[in-house]
Design a protein around this motif. Structure first.
Motif, short mmCIF file in Angstrom:
data_model
loop_
_atom_site.label_atom_id
_atom_site.label_comp_id
_atom_site.label_asym_id
_atom_site.label_seq_id
_atom_site.Cartn_x
_atom_site.Cartn_y
_atom_site.Cartn_z
N UNK A 27 -54.35 -3.07 20.68
CA UNK A 27 -53.42 -3.93 20.74
C UNK A 27 -52.06 -3.93 20.00
N UNK A 28 -52.23 -3.29 18.86
CA UNK A 28 -51.03 -3.05 17.90
C UNK A 28 -50.30 -1.78 18.52
N UNK A 29 -51.07 -0.84 18.87
CA UNK A 29 -50.54 0.55 19.26
C UNK A 29 -49.66 -0.02 20.77
N UNK A 30 -50.39 -0.78 21.69
CA UNK A 30 -49.46 -1.26 22.84
C UNK A 30 -48.20 -1.97 22.36
N UNK A 56 -40.14 0.82 25.67
CA UNK A 56 -39.76 0.51 27.26
C UNK A 56 -38.56 -0.53 27.15
N UNK A 57 -38.80 -1.38 26.23
CA UNK A 57 -37.71 -2.35 26.42
C UNK A 57 -36.02 -1.42 26.15
N UNK A 58 -36.09 -0.69 24.93
CA UNK A 58 -34.93 -0.18 24.79
C UNK A 58 -34.46 0.95 25.85
N UNK A 79 -58.67 8.90 22.73
CA UNK A 79 -58.68 8.04 23.84
C UNK A 79 -57.39 7.06 23.55
N UNK A 80 -57.02 6.84 22.50
CA UNK A 80 -55.75 5.82 22.07
C UNK A 80 -54.33 6.38 22.48
N UNK A 81 -54.17 7.77 22.05
CA UNK A 81 -53.11 8.53 21.94
C UNK A 81 -52.32 8.79 23.18
N UNK A 114 -47.70 8.70 26.38
CA UNK A 114 -47.03 8.66 27.74
C UNK A 114 -46.08 7.35 27.42
N UNK A 115 -46.22 6.36 27.16
CA UNK A 115 -45.46 5.24 27.15
C UNK A 115 -43.88 5.63 26.29
N UNK A 116 -44.26 6.42 25.08
CA UNK A 116 -43.03 6.78 24.29
C UNK A 116 -42.12 7.92 25.04
#
Length: 141
Positions: free
Chosen positions: A11-14, A21-23, A121-123, A128-130
């Motif tokens: 959750x904190x990673x997300x 994404x917003x920027x 699994x987290x990274x 991808x989002x970054x």
């Protein structure tokens, strides 16, 4: 060892991916001067987060007493710093490459058991989002 990502890390990673994404969307769609502010913030946020990600390896080095891992932990910050002086688009591509390189290093470290098993699994989705946000901004700004 569990391969389940701890819910707090997930959750904190997300939550940490949301500013990327917003920027990136603001860079593309905000009216002037908002898009200029978003450009500056995206570069700064990318630089800060890439530096922060290196800090993961500092913590692991403290746990495992691997001196070379201390050195590896500062490389993302040293790499990210020049992005602040590049043009926005070039800086975003540069930072995206840094995140991809760090992901490769994290996989390499994970194969050797130097990171928790679940970290691999987290990274990828966070990277991808970054990287996706940085590419979106760079190619569509």
């Amino acid at each position: 060892m569990s391969d389940r990502v701890p819910s707090a890390a997930l959750w904190l990673g997300a939550a940490g991916a949301l500013p990327f994404i917003a920027l990136a969307l603001a860079v593309r769609f905000a009216p002037v001067p908002g898009n200029f502010v978003a450009e500056t913030l995206l570069t700064g946020y990318g630089t800060a987060i890439l530096s922060f990600m290196g800090g993961v390896h500092w913590g692991l080095a403290m746990r495992d007493h691997r001196p070379w891992q201390y050195a590896a932990s500062v490389l993302p910050a040293l790499y990210a710093w020049p992005a602040l002086w590049l043009s926005a688009e070039t800086g975003w591509l540069y930072l995206g490459a840094g995140f991809a390189l760090l992901l490769a290093f994290d996989f390499w470290a994970g194969l050797r058991g130097w990171t928790p098993f679940w970290y691999a699994r987290l990274r990828p989705p966070l990277t991808l989002a970054a990287v996706g946000s940085l590419l979106f901004a760079a190619l569509l700004a």
